[in-house]
Design a protein around this motif. Structure first.
Motif, PDB file in Angstrom:
ATOM      1  N   GLU A  31      20.991 -21.645 -53.359  1.00  0.00           N
ATOM      2  CA  GLU A  31      20.649 -20.285 -52.449  1.00  0.00           C
ATOM      3  C   GLU A  31      19.424 -19.632 -53.411  1.00  0.00           C
ATOM      4  N   LYS A  32      18.519 -18.902 -52.770  1.00  0.00           N
ATOM      5  CA  LYS A  32      17.476 -18.241 -53.545  1.00  0.00           C
ATOM      6  C   LYS A  32      17.438 -16.885 -52.918  1.00  0.00           C
ATOM      7  N   LEU A  33      17.813 -15.677 -53.440  1.00  0.00           N
ATOM      8  CA  LEU A  33      17.812 -14.460 -52.911  1.00  0.00           C
ATOM      9  C   LEU A  33      16.471 -13.635 -53.241  1.00  0.00           C
TER      10      LEU A  33
ATOM     11  N   ARG B 195      18.653 -12.861 -63.429  1.00  0.00           N
ATOM     12  CA  ARG B 195      18.274 -14.030 -62.268  1.00  0.00           C
ATOM     13  C   ARG B 195      18.591 -13.392 -61.128  1.00  0.00           C
ATOM     14  N   LYS B 196      17.320 -12.487 -60.458  1.00  0.00           N
ATOM     15  CA  LYS B 196      17.506 -11.922 -59.416  1.00  0.00           C
ATOM     16  C   LYS B 196      17.757 -12.804 -58.139  1.00  0.00           C
ATOM     17  N   ASP B 197      17.501 -14.040 -58.186  1.00  0.00           N
ATOM     18  CA  ASP B 197      17.471 -14.880 -57.139  1.00  0.00           C
ATOM     19  C   ASP B 197      19.063 -15.329 -56.983  1.00  0.00           C
ATOM     20  N   THR B 198      19.900 -14.866 -57.865  1.00  0.00           N
ATOM     21  CA  THR B 198      21.380 -15.236 -57.692  1.00  0.00           C
ATOM     22  C   THR B 198      21.862 -13.986 -58.003  1.00  0.00           C
ATOM     23  N   ALA B 199      21.420 -12.898 -57.844  1.00  0.00           N
ATOM     24  CA  ALA B 199      22.364 -11.493 -58.034  1.00  0.00           C
ATOM     25  C   ALA B 199      23.289 -11.548 -57.235  1.00  0.00           C
ATOM     26  N   HIS B 200      23.411 -11.963 -55.823  1.00  0.00           N
ATOM     27  CA  HIS B 200      24.609 -11.648 -55.083  1.00  0.00           C
ATOM     28  C   HIS B 200      25.972 -12.419 -55.818  1.00  0.00           C
TER      29      HIS B 200
END
Ligand code: HEM
Length: 827
Positions: A802-804, A383-388
């Motif tokens: 959040e969305k990264l 899930r790239k949008d929560t990679a952080h």
């Protein structure tokens, strides 16, 4: 006639035999040291027939004949000392007498009649001169000290090369040979002698001369052959010279040219400069350079090879050395060969025909989750949008520095201020690369690029220089104050019109920030009211495509392909965007042509006057926009969301503004008087760094926190994790601007627990603009309006998901209803 012939025959046969018998008898009856019985003519040559084990044969003979022996090699008497007493007598007591050197006739063809060091048969005046120059110019302690960095660099290159060969068989002596040769050549003429492109050519050449010189030459032992070249050794040596000397000629000629043209005044004088300044001839210089390389390189590389072999054979010594190094060595130039005990295993040492080959297996990458075959750890970041967040959670298990595999690529992730300090400060020079997705490469291609620069090239420097002087230098910032205030005023007016209605904060701010930038670019708004969302959508599409995971970046098998169609889409997008820029750029060209001189100081004006191409300008405008607008508008949105969610902070800010702002308009000049506003901006960027992951690549192999970071690995610093590190921040998940009041934490990238704009060479160049735009917009919004959440949502209900993408966005856009405060104008 017949008698005469017979006489000559007798002379030819009998005299040499008589001579040899005499010699033999002389040897027998004089008090030479004892030794094995010499055969007629050849003497003891058979005892030493195997040249490469002569030292062992002599040591064995010494056991029989004593520590000082005499042998006959053909016509030559050889004395061999094999004990420290013998060595003391030969090298100390009789040093003056024993200072001659037997120079093989093979080498004489090269150095004869020339000033020579190793080739000097006796300690002549010439030898003294040369030895003097050698000592002062090559090995005097000041020279050795001033060249420490050079030597370290050369060793570092060796280590980098070994890093590339991780897991493969390496030929230790050859690699060290190159390093040793280049260290010497740097001292001699400030250049590497052996380049990567030379492969084995030069190494072989030097080795060949060494081999020829060390091959016993019959002419040295049998006077009858003197002057002849029955083994072809001299011929072959001359042949080698023909290959070697032109290499020196290039270097010497180059130096002569540069001296003639005034020289490089910054360069320190090297050995070659001294030889030239002292009028040494070309042939002389060629020979000196040859003998310097011959004597130093083979010996040094053999010494290193032996030591490595001994360490491999003696693991206890290796471990002890590893421990000493781990304890004593600080910094990045730690030799990974001896890296912290246990991190690297030398698996096997074995002998082949000539050399020790050592198989190295490195395991010194930082720890991390176990990678699956082929895909590595991609699932962990699926899930790239929560990679952080996923990475911050993994760091809790694996530590503040981790390694993961993304397909074929090694990814290093730093999640603590110590690791960030090492990556972005200590190793900034090496970690200054940027991983550029292949999707973006098609756009930037060969063009000058900032964010898209894989390395800090000269072109990147030029562009960064123009960016800084023309867009964000303090004079530019000051002279554009009114413009920024006007743009923010337009934003406020727009919200006034929408009073009582639901507004999409980010969208509106996006337009404002884009137009602030475009005013700097070409003095005009890029996004007009009539454009609706078309231009915004185009810019956002480029950002989205640029941040989408491209399989070609992680699986070389797809490299160059465009299986996801990302490159095609990016090109199409820019195909639509560029003509929109061109309308304005052409407009600027026209106005410059028509002599509108007061308007030539904008960014595009500078690019045009510097001859930048149309394509180049299109790309620069695109990349500055994509790096500046998304980040700034997201920062405003996050800060507004936090203020809504934290009414106490909102009230405190309102009070500060009410107290400090004299009128209904917040001016740029008010910002320094608003400490609580600035604390809110900092606190919001701590919790929501709009660039959550700083992306870099290692341009060289180096060590971070004692782990090996190989060249070309991708290196991410998780700013989101830094901002929420409980060891650095009290109550880290709470929005508490007070923590920044009176704190000296700045944006400047010096305190690594707080670096929302990154740090070092690639630090955000837009910082001056961002840190004046974000507070100005938020202060204006808060000062002019009361803000309400739609649909009876309470502040506590407001989600902060959040969305990264490239930037860290609010997953659900912030929708608010403005209510004018209808401020009175106070003068
Ligand atoms: C709140 C707003 C902003 C934040 C938080 C932010 C943050 C960052 C960060 C963290 C980086 C990477 C730094 C590093 O690698 O150490 C970066 C790079 C960059 N930023 Fe910003 N930025 C912001 C606004 C802007 C603006 C307004 C502009 C342009 C006017 C801009 C232009 C750039 C560029 C061109 C780079 C790439 C520099 C390079 O690679 O040499 N940024 N930014």
């Amino acid at each position: 006639m017949e008698e005469t012939s017979l006489f000559i025959l007798i002379l030819l046969v009998v005299l040499p035999v008589y001579y040899l018998v005499l010699q033999h008898r002389k040897l027998k009856f004089c008090s030479y040291p004892p030794g094995p019985y010499p055969l007629p003519i050849i003497g003891n040559i058979l005892h030493l027939s195997s040249n490469d084990t002569a030292h062992v044969a002599l040591a064995n003979l010494a056991k029989i004949h004593g520590p000082i022996m005499s042998l006959k090699l053909g016509a030559r008497l050889l004395i061999v000392g094999s004990s420290h007493e013998a060595a003391t007598e030969l090298l100390k007591i009789h040093d003056r007498v024993m200072c001659g050197r037997p120079v093989p006739k093979t080498l004489e063809v090269l150095g004869d009649n020339l000033l020579t060091l190793v080739g000097a048969k006796s300690c002549t005046e010439n030898w003294k001169i040369l030895r003097g120059i050698f000592k002062t110019e090559l090995v005097a302690s000041e020279v050795i000290n001033s060249n420490a960095t050079m030597r370290e660099e050369k060793v570092k290159e060796l280590i980098d090369l070994l890093m590339e060969k991780v897991g493969k068989v390496v030929h230790i002596r050859d690699l060290v040979f190159t390093t040793a040769a280049n260290i010497v050549s740097r001292l001699l003429f400030s250049q590497d002698f052996i380049g990567i492109e030379d492969e084995r050519k030069k190494i072989n050449l030097v080795k060949e001369i060494v081999k020829l010189a060390s091959t016993p030459n019959v002419a040295d032992y049998f006077p009858i052959f003197s002057g002849l070249d029955v083994q072809g050794l001299r011929r072959n040596t001359l042949k080698c010279r023909e290959s070697l000397y032109p290499l020196w000629d290039v270097i010497v000629d180059g130096r002569k040219e540069s001296i003639k043209s005034g020289g490089d005044s910054c360069k320190n004088k090297d050995f070659l400069d001294v030889l030239l300044a002292n009028g040494f001839s070309r042939n002389q210089i060629n020979w000196i350079l040859t003998e310097m390389i011959l004597v130093s390189v083979d010996i040094t590389s053999a010494a290193v090879e032996w030591m490595m072999a001994e360490l491999i054979k003696n693991p206890e010594a290796m471990n002890k050395l590893g421990e000493e190094l781990a304890k004593e060595i600080r910094g990045n130039i730690k030799l990974p060969l001896f890296s912290v005990s246990g991190n690297m295993l030398f698996h096997k040492a074995f002998l082949d025909d000539d050399y020790y080959h050592i198989r190295l297996k490195f395991c010194s990458y930082p720890p991390g989750p176990y990678p699956l075959p082929i895909i590595g750890n991609i699932l962990q970041l699926s899930r790239k949008d929560t990679a952080h967040v996923a990475l911050a959670n993994l760091a809790k298990i694996h530590g503040p520095i981790m390694s993961l595999k993304l397909g074929a690529r090694l990814l290093i992730v730093g999640s603590s201020h110590e690791v960030a300090t090492e990556i972005l400060k200590i190793h900034d020079r090496v970690m200054c690369g940027r991983p550029v997705p292949q999707t973006l490469e098609v756009l930037g291609g060969d063009l000058l690029t900032l964010i898209g620069a894989k390395y800090c090239t000269e072109n990147w420097k030029i562009l960064r220089g123009i960016f800084k002087t023309e867009l964000v230098a303090s004079e530019v910032m000051n002279s554009n104050t009114t413009m920024r205030e006007e743009k923010v005023k337009e934003l406020i007016d727009l919200f006034m019109e929408k009073e009582g209605k639901v507004v999409h904060i980010n969208d509106v701010v996006y337009t404002t920030v884009t137009n602030i930038l475009s005013r700097l670019f070409f003095l005009k708004d890029f996004i007009g009211i009539e454009d609706e969302r078309k231009k915004i959508n185009l810019i956002q599409e480029v950002v989205k495509l640029g941040s989408a995971l491209n399989v070609a970046d992680y699986f070389p098998i797809f490299s160059g392909l465009d299986v996801q169609g990302l490159r095609r889409k990016a090109l199409k997008c820019c195909g639509n965007l560029y003509p929109l820029w061109e309308v304005f750029v052409d407009g600027r060209k026209e106005s410059i042509k028509s002599g509108d001189s007061c308007k030539d100081k904008d960014f595009v004006g500078v690019l045009l006057s510097n001859g930048f191409s149309r394509n180049q300008i299109n790309w620069i405008l695109t990349e500055v926009t994509i790096s500046g607008v998304d980040t700034t508008s997201a920062a405003v949105e996050w800060m507004m969301a936090e203020l809504i969610k934290n009414p106490e902070a909102m009230n405190k800010l309102c009070e500060e503004l009410a107290k400090e702002i004299s009128g209904n308009i917040v001016r740029d000049s008010d910002l320094p008087r608003l400490p609580y506003l600035n604390a809110c901006v900092k606190e919001s960027l701590r919790l929501h760094p709009t660039v959550a992951l700083v992306l870099r690549t290692a341009t060289e192999t180096c060590e971070v926190m004692n782990y090996t970071i190989p060249k070309d690995s991708e290196v991410w610093v998780n700013l989101w994790a830094l901002g929420r590190d409980p060891t650095k921040w009290d109550d880290p998940f709470t929005f508490n601007p007070n923590r920044f009041l009176g704190s000296n934490l700045s944006y400047m990238g010096n305190n690594f627990e707080y670096i929302p704009f990154g740090s070092g060479k690639r630090m955000c160049p837009g910082l001056p603009l961002a840190t004046r735009t974000v507070p100005l917009i938020v202060a204006s919004l808060v000062h002019s309006f009361e803000w309400y959440l739609p649909d009876d949502t309470t502040p506590a209900d407001l989600d902060m998901d959040e969305k990264l993408g490239v930037t860290l966005q609010k997953a659900n856009p912030l929708l608010l209803i403005p209510k004018s405060k209808a401020l009175e104008i106070r003068i």
